[in-house]
Design a protein around this motif. Structure first.
Motif, PDB file in Angstrom:
ATOM      1  N   ALA A  10      17.575  44.399   7.778  1.00 44.82           N
ATOM      2  CA  ALA A  10      17.206  45.834   8.121  1.00 44.82           C
ATOM      3  C   ALA A  10      18.477  46.692   8.087  1.00 44.82           C
ATOM      4  N   LEU A  11      18.134  47.979   8.210  1.00 46.99           N
ATOM      5  CA  LEU A  11      19.553  48.766   8.262  1.00 46.99           C
ATOM      6  C   LEU A  11      19.609  49.015   9.769  1.00 46.99           C
ATOM      7  N   VAL A  12      20.745  48.789  10.519  1.00 44.95           N
ATOM      8  CA  VAL A  12      21.114  49.031  11.663  1.00 44.95           C
ATOM      9  C   VAL A  12      22.403  49.552  12.114  1.00 44.95           C
ATOM     10  N   GLN A  13      22.507  49.859  13.287  1.00 44.12           N
ATOM     11  CA  GLN A  13      23.932  50.428  13.613  1.00 44.12           C
ATOM     12  C   GLN A  13      24.786  49.349  14.311  1.00 44.12           C
ATOM     13  N   THR A  14      26.254  49.871  14.132  1.00 43.87           N
ATOM     14  CA  THR A  14      27.211  48.736  14.912  1.00 43.87           C
ATOM     15  C   THR A  14      26.579  48.267  16.312  1.00 43.87           C
ATOM     16  N   GLY A  15      26.749  47.178  16.448  1.00 44.33           N
ATOM     17  CA  GLY A  15      26.548  46.639  17.958  1.00 44.33           C
ATOM     18  C   GLY A  15      25.240  46.217  18.030  1.00 44.33           C
ATOM     19  N   SER A  16      24.288  46.510  17.000  1.00 43.75           N
ATOM     20  CA  SER A  16      22.986  46.053  17.063  1.00 43.75           C
ATOM     21  C   SER A  16      22.725  44.569  16.965  1.00 43.75           C
ATOM     22  N   SER A  17      21.460  44.141  17.113  1.00 48.77           N
ATOM     23  CA  SER A  17      21.049  42.621  16.959  1.00 48.77           C
ATOM     24  C   SER A  17      19.958  42.634  16.277  1.00 48.77           C
ATOM     25  N   LEU A  18      19.659  41.455  15.414  1.00 49.63           N
ATOM     26  CA  LEU A  18      18.619  41.081  14.647  1.00 49.63           C
ATOM     27  C   LEU A  18      18.427  39.602  14.610  1.00 49.63           C
ATOM     28  N   LEU A  86      26.651  43.259  15.986  1.00 52.33           N
ATOM     29  CA  LEU A  86      26.820  43.423  14.423  1.00 52.33           C
ATOM     30  C   LEU A  86      27.807  44.336  13.967  1.00 52.33           C
ATOM     31  N   LYS A  87      28.534  44.192  13.113  1.00 55.94           N
ATOM     32  CA  LYS A  87      29.513  44.891  12.693  1.00 55.94           C
ATOM     33  C   LYS A  87      29.367  45.374  11.121  1.00 55.94           C
ATOM     34  N   PRO A  88      30.109  46.376  10.540  1.00 61.54           N
ATOM     35  CA  PRO A  88      29.710  46.785   9.088  1.00 61.54           C
ATOM     36  C   PRO A  88      30.298  45.636   8.196  1.00 61.54           C
ATOM     37  N   GLU A  89      31.123  44.980   8.574  1.00 60.66           N
ATOM     38  CA  GLU A  89      31.653  43.935   7.637  1.00 60.66           C
ATOM     39  C   GLU A  89      30.483  42.510   7.527  1.00 60.66           C
ATOM     40  N   ASP A  90      29.524  42.849   8.153  1.00 62.77           N
ATOM     41  CA  ASP A  90      28.363  41.726   8.442  1.00 62.77           C
ATOM     42  C   ASP A  90      27.334  42.432   7.206  1.00 62.77           C
ATOM     43  N   THR A  91      27.597  43.362   6.850  1.00 63.60           N
ATOM     44  CA  THR A  91      26.627  43.905   5.686  1.00 63.60           C
ATOM     45  C   THR A  91      26.568  42.992   4.442  1.00 63.60           C
ATOM     46  N   GLY A  92      25.237  42.767   3.984  1.00 63.41           N
ATOM     47  CA  GLY A  92      25.237  41.651   2.936  1.00 63.41           C
ATOM     48  C   GLY A  92      23.845  41.127   2.630  1.00 63.41           C
ATOM     49  N   VAL A  93      23.690  40.472   1.805  1.00 65.26           N
ATOM     50  CA  VAL A  93      22.178  39.744   1.619  1.00 65.26           C
ATOM     51  C   VAL A  93      22.361  38.221   2.305  1.00 65.26           C
ATOM     52  N   GLN A 123      18.076  41.629   3.180  1.00 62.68           N
ATOM     53  CA  GLN A 123      19.281  42.647   3.050  1.00 62.68           C
ATOM     54  C   GLN A 123      19.773  43.129   4.735  1.00 62.68           C
ATOM     55  N   VAL A 124      20.965  43.082   4.959  1.00 63.97           N
ATOM     56  CA  VAL A 124      21.319  43.670   6.104  1.00 63.97           C
ATOM     57  C   VAL A 124      22.218  44.822   5.818  1.00 63.97           C
TER      58      VAL A 124
END
Length: 128
Positions: A10-18, A86-93, A123-124
């Protein structure tokens, strides 16, 4: 080999959980070690977490331990990856991968070549 299907990106904001799911089609995951890998744009694939087939021992990339948790429910043929803070650097597949009868030591090494079966990826994107 086993067919794997990931979900939960998903598309989430910093600090979120998935929570991601990796489900096997048609067969038990019991004999398989399952790992999660991720790949950011322009970077190499890296191991995130691995859970063994022998005793459900879990292993994590050092920098991620404490924020990510891997677990399995063999009755549901599913392995989960919980991602917190979650942090921006966690972005990826994010990909899950399976290796039959993998020795625990190799689970902890996160070598892509040890895993014969791969899902299609989910994708996150973590926004700042």
């Amino acid at each position: 080999q086993v067919q794997l299907v990931e979900s939960g990106g998903a598309l989430v904001q910093t600090g979120s959980s998935l929570r991601f799911s990796c489900t096997a089609a048609g067969r038990s995951l019991g004999p398989y070690a399952i790992a999660w890998f991720r790949q950011a744009l322009g970077k190499e694939r890296e191991g995130v977490a691995c859970i063994s087939s022998s005793d459900d021992s879990d292993y994590y990339r050092n920098s991620l331990q404490g924020r990510f948790t891997i677990s399995r429910d063999d009755a549901k043929k599913t392995v989960y990856l919980q991602l917190d803070t979650l942090k921006p650097e966690d972005t990826g597949v994010y990909y899950c991968a399976a290796a039959r009868d993998l020795v625990d030591f190799f689970c902890s090494l996160f070598r892509p070549s040890d895993f014969a079966s791969w899902g299609q990826g989910t994708q996150v994107t973590v926004s700042a």
